[in-house]
Enzyme design. Structure first.
Site, PDB file in Angstrom:
ATOM      1  N   GLY A 228      -3.395 -37.924 -24.259  1.00 45.68           N
ATOM      2  CA  GLY A 228      -4.105 -38.838 -25.163  1.00 45.68           C
ATOM      3  C   GLY A 228      -5.394 -38.230 -25.671  1.00 45.68           C
ATOM      4  O   GLY A 228      -5.389 -37.184 -26.326  1.00 45.68           O
TER       5      GLY A 228
ATOM      6  N   LYS B 200       5.827 -34.137 -21.884  1.00 42.38           N
ATOM      7  CA  LYS B 200       4.486 -33.551 -21.899  1.00 42.38           C
ATOM      8  C   LYS B 200       4.467 -32.244 -21.102  1.00 42.38           C
ATOM      9  O   LYS B 200       3.820 -31.274 -21.496  1.00 42.38           O
ATOM     10  CB  LYS B 200       3.481 -34.563 -21.350  1.00 42.38           C
ATOM     11  CG  LYS B 200       3.286 -35.749 -22.314  1.00 42.38           C
ATOM     12  CD  LYS B 200       2.555 -36.903 -21.657  1.00 42.38           C
ATOM     13  CE  LYS B 200       2.285 -38.034 -22.647  1.00 42.38           C
ATOM     14  NZ  LYS B 200       1.854 -39.278 -21.972  1.00 42.38           N
TER      15      LYS B 200
ATOM     16  N   VAL C 109      -1.297 -45.876 -32.988  1.00 41.51           N
ATOM     17  CA  VAL C 109      -2.085 -44.645 -33.109  1.00 41.51           C
ATOM     18  C   VAL C 109      -2.496 -44.399 -34.560  1.00 41.51           C
ATOM     19  O   VAL C 109      -3.628 -43.995 -34.840  1.00 41.51           O
ATOM     20  CB  VAL C 109      -1.306 -43.434 -32.537  1.00 41.51           C
ATOM     21  CG1 VAL C 109      -2.119 -42.150 -32.707  1.00 41.51           C
ATOM     22  CG2 VAL C 109      -0.993 -43.654 -31.062  1.00 41.51           C
TER      23      VAL C 109
ATOM     24  N   VAL D 270      -0.361 -34.658 -25.571  1.00 39.42           N
ATOM     25  CA  VAL D 270      -0.496 -34.606 -24.108  1.00 39.42           C
ATOM     26  C   VAL D 270      -1.884 -35.102 -23.720  1.00 39.42           C
ATOM     27  O   VAL D 270      -2.888 -34.637 -24.274  1.00 39.42           O
ATOM     28  CB  VAL D 270      -0.308 -33.172 -23.564  1.00 39.42           C
ATOM     29  CG1 VAL D 270      -0.399 -33.166 -22.038  1.00 39.42           C
ATOM     30  CG2 VAL D 270       1.011 -32.577 -24.020  1.00 39.42           C
TER      31      VAL D 270
END
Lengths: 391, 391
Positions: free
Chosen positions: A129, A200, A12, A127
């Site tokens: 993506g 999440k 990421v 949450v």
């Protein structure tokens, strides 16, 4: 110039660096600031990386830089990430993250530190993506009481369930293929046992409860490892799909919150969310049902969400919107066995006269087609393979 | 205390008053301000209304009130609404609206006045009713170049098309039922001829083009009045639905933007959006495909979006995000007949060997199954009833 540091140059982190540099002009036109990556902190070497000149192993290079405006935390986990996040926020440096474990377990403390130091802790990417969901909940739907949330929030499990159905393969085989394709980790526990979805849902539930903290520990969770191909075939035969659903429901001043495999009717939008895609259905008292759909994981979609938060802070300096989270004296989550839910009951063969749907809570007797089940249902122990939540 | 006036106490205005009062406590906890409705401007009387004490017919009561913080414009149309909006913004009073006609036709001028007077002009409710779409585009997806938008943005036409399919009735009959059920107006032209969708696409396209204005006049538009039940039946037989799609596509520095009935494959999420629901698919260069779904019209869903904008301004005083819109020297919209699109061609009976899909532009010869059509396609004049855009 708005100076940002990336903590953790993994999937990421690297994606975020790519997004911020590739679309630098668009981003500047949107927020009025030129965003510059001035540090990347990682313990590894990245020879040949276009960002090599700003990569460092020394945390002081980052945190002692007086010109630093913001940290992007993409380390993951709740140990080093926790220390670094506290260090940044304590100095009044805002932090943007995709780290659902940290937000869901340390959110109340970290948001408090941010508030005390007049900076922001944002986590749109934690949450769903790339899917916009945190900001729409906090803002666009801010006038609503959230009545219900149903989310497919884990791409790995959705990919496995979709493969089982589409290819007619077992759970074990589908998991192996997911691992081979990079959609599941070597140790898939956090995904397949629902722990990722639980984290999440903790975040979504807390926002839906207006900042009253719902801890992951309070969320009854069951993964997909006991879902059989027969279950999936039966679901398909009646126009349903089996999905791992993160479910929240407002119950007066309290709520239900659990993660469970569900039969989901394909008439629902969320019953058509396949492969690695995610979707979150939010029902508000005035807006009714809304749904947010897209890529729930992956380097670039997640980076898109991280970068959105960075852009907001570059434009506004401090977000006015993320409420502090307060830990309630006693849990606001109604225990799972006291929650009435819709369940589907089925068996193939002689007992199929009993196949159907009833809304009950754990221990209730079930009545379908006028037939009462002879025993209390022990859903928690999953004594029967022929019962599942229904949506 | 944050003082707001509602201009126009019709369906959306009354809904907004209801939302702001019913959820007053939740709203206060979310934005830190108590929002108070201090004026409602309308030429009609509302005896017995709970808001009777603040209703006035005198615009000066509103605009000359030194304590007024914000106007909610829910008058509609581009005449009186235009005058009042200019008057408010010129005095530095922010305006929130659901008025797509005004935003799409006067957006550049009104946003400029807002900027010059350090206030905001927000319009989340102008597209997609209660569905969060404007703010996600401006913020959550701000790091992306928008590649494509496909929207079902008009509830009336979606209801009519769904009814035709589900009930097997003609367009005329479905329109009559929609009018009887309150889903279509007595004069349905703006909805069924695609004008409402055209206005909404103008707004979405302008945001997607980063503030370069795309006027409704530049958007090639065809409504649904010539869609026949036979068309719908054929679509259904091949797993498609006919939907009125507002389509945007980035082409280099320019774009395509048109509103047309489309065959939409049911494998797509947007192919499963029925009845009065709306959905907007947005494809960004990093996030990939996202979709936003919900109630695209109606008093309370639209009011939910209006109230979300009000809450944001109550919290932040001024939005940092709505870019000024600039009118380009020459149109950025590529003329429709120069745009390559996917089309489906079909005929029932003898010529069905030619049934299929090709990606062409107006005037191109079409090749399907090795067969070349003997004539250039005259899509614009819809010379053949057996051709439609395909998605």
């Amino acid at each position: 110039m708005y100076n940002v540091a990336i903590l953790g140059f993994g999937v990421v982190g690297a994606g975020t660096a790519e997004v911020l540099s590739s679309n630098r002009d668009i981003i500047k036109s949107r927020c009025g600031e030129d965003i510059s990556i001035t540090h990347i902190l990682d313990i590894r070497d990245f020879p040949g990386s276009p960002f090599e000149s700003v990569i460092t192993k020394n945390a002081d290079d980052v945190f002692e830089d007086p010109d630093l405006d913001l940290c992007i935390e993409t380390i993951g986990g709740a140990r080093i990430a926790y220390e670094f996040t506290k260090r940044a926020l304590s100095k009044g440096i805002s932090v943007v993250t995709s780290n659902k474990e940290l937000v869901s377990t340390k959110g109340p403390e970290l948001l408090k530190i941010a508030e005390e130091n007049s900076c922001s802790y944002l986590f749109e990417a934690a949450v769903g993506g790339g899917i916009p969901i945190i900001r729409p909940l906090y803002r666009c739907l801010a006038a609503n009481k959230v009545i219900r949330i149903c989310g497919i929030v884990n791409g790995t499990t959705n990919y496995i369930l979709s493969s089982m159905k589409d290819k007619g393969i077992s759970y074990d085989e589908a998991l192996k293929q997911a691992q081979a394709n990079g959609y599941a980790e070597a140790d898939p526990t956090a995904d397949v046992e629902g722990i990722d979805a639980q984290r999440k849902l903790s975040i979504l539930s807390t926002i839906a409860m207006n900042g009253i903290y719902v801890s992951p520990d309070e969320i009854e969770t069951e993964g997909i490892s006991s879902v059989s191909l027969d279950d999936i075939k039966y679901a398909d035969s009646i126009g349903c799909q089996i999905k791992l659903i993160a479910y929240f429901e407002r119950i007066g001043d309290r709520c239900a919150a659990f993660v469970k495999p569900h039969f989901v009717n394909r008439d629902r939008m969320i019953g058509n969310v396949d492969d690695v895609f995610n979707a979150v259905m939010v029902e508000g008292d005035f807006v009714g049902e809304t749904l947010f759909y897209g890529r729930g994981a992956g380097s670039l979609p997640t980076a898109s969400a991280v970068a959105g938060d960075v852009i907001e802070l570059a434009a506004c300096k401090k977000s006015e919107f993320v409420q502090p989270w307060s830990v309630p004296a006693s849990s606001v989550v109604v225990p799972f066995d006291e929650v009435k839910s819709s369940y589907i009951f089925w068996s193939i063969g002689d007992n199929s006269a009993f196949n159907g749907i009833d809304t009950v809570k754990l221990g209730d007797a079930v009545i379908i087609n006028g037939i009462t089940s002879g025993h209390a249902i022990e859903l928690a122990s999953k004594a029967s393979s022929s019962v599942m939540n229904y949506l």
